[in-house]
Design a protein around this motif. Sequence first.
Motif, PDB file in Angstrom:
ATOM      1  N   TRP A 188       0.856  -1.183   0.000  1.00 51.52           N
ATOM      2  CA  TRP A 188       0.000   0.000   0.000  1.00 51.52           C
ATOM      3  C   TRP A 188       0.892   1.233   0.000  1.00 51.52           C
ATOM      4  CZ3 TRP A 188      -5.337   0.253  -0.101  1.00 51.52           C
ATOM      5  CH2 TRP A 188      -6.031  -0.944   0.127  1.00 51.52           C
ATOM      6  N   ALA A 189       0.536   2.243  -0.816  1.00 51.87           N
ATOM      7  CA  ALA A 189       1.337   3.471  -0.861  1.00 51.87           C
ATOM      8  C   ALA A 189       0.432   4.682  -0.999  1.00 51.87           C
ATOM      9  CB  ALA A 189       2.328   3.426  -2.025  1.00 51.87           C
ATOM     10  N   LYS A 190       0.943   5.795  -0.494  1.00 54.18           N
ATOM     11  CA  LYS A 190       0.225   7.069  -0.586  1.00 54.18           C
ATOM     12  C   LYS A 190       1.252   8.188  -0.713  1.00 54.18           C
ATOM     13  CE  LYS A 190      -1.660   9.256   3.066  1.00 54.18           C
ATOM     14  NZ  LYS A 190      -2.592   9.658   4.137  1.00 54.18           N
ATOM     15  N   SER A 191       0.973   9.166  -1.546  1.00 51.51           N
ATOM     16  CA  SER A 191       1.889  10.295  -1.704  1.00 51.51           C
ATOM     17  C   SER A 191       1.098  11.568  -1.951  1.00 51.51           C
ATOM     18  CB  SER A 191       2.842  10.045  -2.880  1.00 51.51           C
ATOM     19  OG  SER A 191       3.677  11.169  -3.079  1.00 51.51           O
ATOM     20  N   THR A 192       1.644  12.662  -1.444  1.00 48.63           N
ATOM     21  CA  THR A 192       1.035  13.951  -1.783  1.00 48.63           C
ATOM     22  C   THR A 192       1.265  14.290  -3.246  1.00 48.63           C
ATOM     23  OG1 THR A 192       3.061  15.014  -1.055  1.00 48.63           O
ATOM     24  CG2 THR A 192       1.258  14.927   0.534  1.00 48.63           C
ATOM     25  N   LYS A 193       2.324  13.702  -3.825  1.00 47.38           N
ATOM     26  CA  LYS A 193       2.659  13.978  -5.231  1.00 47.38           C
ATOM     27  C   LYS A 193       2.120  12.856  -6.108  1.00 47.38           C
ATOM     28  CE  LYS A 193       6.478  15.137  -8.337  1.00 47.38           C
ATOM     29  NZ  LYS A 193       6.003  16.497  -8.690  1.00 47.38           N
ATOM     30  N   ALA A 194       1.135  13.183  -6.916  1.00 49.53           N
ATOM     31  CA  ALA A 194       0.567  12.182  -7.825  1.00 49.53           C
ATOM     32  C   ALA A 194       1.541  11.893  -8.971  1.00 49.53           C
ATOM     33  CB  ALA A 194      -0.750  12.706  -8.395  1.00 49.53           C
ATOM     34  N   GLY A 195       1.361  10.726  -9.591  1.00 51.57           N
ATOM     35  CA  GLY A 195       2.171  10.415 -10.765  1.00 51.57           C
ATOM     36  C   GLY A 195       2.675   8.994 -10.783  1.00 51.57           C
ATOM     37  N   THR A 196       3.656   8.761 -11.629  1.00 49.70           N
ATOM     38  CA  THR A 196       4.213   7.428 -11.825  1.00 49.70           C
ATOM     39  C   THR A 196       5.442   7.229 -10.941  1.00 49.70           C
ATOM     40  OG1 THR A 196       3.441   7.387 -14.112  1.00 49.70           O
ATOM     41  CG2 THR A 196       5.207   5.843 -13.522  1.00 49.70           C
ATOM     42  N   TYR A 197       5.441   6.127 -10.235  1.00 50.88           N
ATOM     43  CA  TYR A 197       6.575   5.729  -9.401  1.00 50.88           C
ATOM     44  C   TYR A 197       7.064   4.366  -9.890  1.00 50.88           C
ATOM     45  CZ  TYR A 197       5.277   9.428  -6.083  1.00 50.88           C
ATOM     46  OH  TYR A 197       5.011  10.636  -5.492  1.00 50.88           O
ATOM     47  N   CYS A 198       8.223   3.953  -9.422  1.00 45.38           N
ATOM     48  CA  CYS A 198       8.787   2.680  -9.892  1.00 45.38           C
ATOM     49  C   CYS A 198       9.280   1.813  -8.738  1.00 45.38           C
ATOM     50  CB  CYS A 198       9.965   2.936 -10.844  1.00 45.38           C
ATOM     51  SG  CYS A 198       9.462   3.723 -12.386  1.00 45.38           S
TER      52      CYS A 198
END
Lengths: 58, 356
Positions: free
Chosen positions: B126-136
């Motif tokens: 599970w992950a959450k970030s204030t910065k939307a977009g593509t992660y790897c």
Amino acid sequence: MEITNAQYEGDEIREGNHGITATIDGQEMSIPLDSGNRHYAEILKQVAAGTLTIAEAD
Amino acid sequence: MALSKVNPSLVQNFGRRRLNINGAMQVAQRATTATISDGANEGYRTLDRWRALFSSSAGGVATMSQVNGGPNFKFANSLKVDVTTADTSLDVNHAITLQYKFEDQDIANSGWEYRDPNSKLNISFWAKSTKAGTYCVFLYSQNNTSYNIVKEYTLAADTWTYVSLSFKGSNSQIAFNNDNSSGLIVGWTLAAGSNRYENVVEGEWILTSSGQAQGRYATSNQVNFFDSTSNVYEFTGVQIEVGDTATDFEHRSYAEELSLCQRYFEKDNINGGSGTHRIAINKGSTTSSYYFAVPYKVTKRALPTVTISQVYDSDLTISTHASANTDSHLGLKNATGGSTNTRALAEINWSVDSEL
């Protein structure tokens, strides 16, 4: 990993060097002469690169 | 229930599916929060088994913490990265990643047919970030010749997202020995310069030493999470398992996770860290060294690095006894000299580290 003040550790009972004392990332540590130990592996790497020397044991 | 009613295909892979330790972010022996940055502040700083790496002297500073809560009430803790100094101009070789390292033997004996592209290693979290977009997320096989493989996932801003990524084996490229050395890195990328995704095709193995010879940690779509001090990333429920689909997270007790973590790091956490390890002797008629051994709770992966701090010294100054340190006990000695025929007392704290 920042390593300073590296010095071999001798021993009163057995001859030779048995470890290294060094300051790693601000903490004094005792590192075994074991290539499976990540700190020793980094010490060897920095010695090979010429950026770290290990003083002889007292 | 009669045994005949149990479908073997449903139960044969139950139990011990999760290969990684501390996937629910329960154990933080070193600290629950720390500053992370390049140099002295990177590596293993907070949660056990999780390290932060600022590759090629990447800039940026963050606070890495074990925090309460998660995506739901199944998880009581998460790992949080809060950027405090941004790095808006990544060098081509820079990368900032969170990493988990497996011993060679734990992959070699996992049941993953890593030489077969049809055999998969699944990574769910599970992950959450204030910065939307593509992660790897990437794999980095370290034995013999190094290879990488990268997969992407997408996060909407401020939204817990369940991610399941399946990584294929490689034909004959990767290898894992049956020993305790570093075998496989699984990494979560937060920022990556262009050499970190040079010639990367998502989901395909690539030779690390090809091109600019940098570890491949991303695709060109990876966001720069470190571009603003407003950015916060959290994740938990990490399960790395053999198979092409994720199964439910395998929850374990704190005691079991702690014990598993202690193969790599152990400290004398007396009274939750407020106490000390006390050594008292009668020196008798000699001022020579005395020697002590403190058994570890768990045998270490390799000979550990020892850190000792002396809290109290009454004619008994304690240091490590290098030739007596083993993977199963800590060797200590006192400094020579001082008084004879006296009660000598020391209080120390110690920790030992045999992390990968």
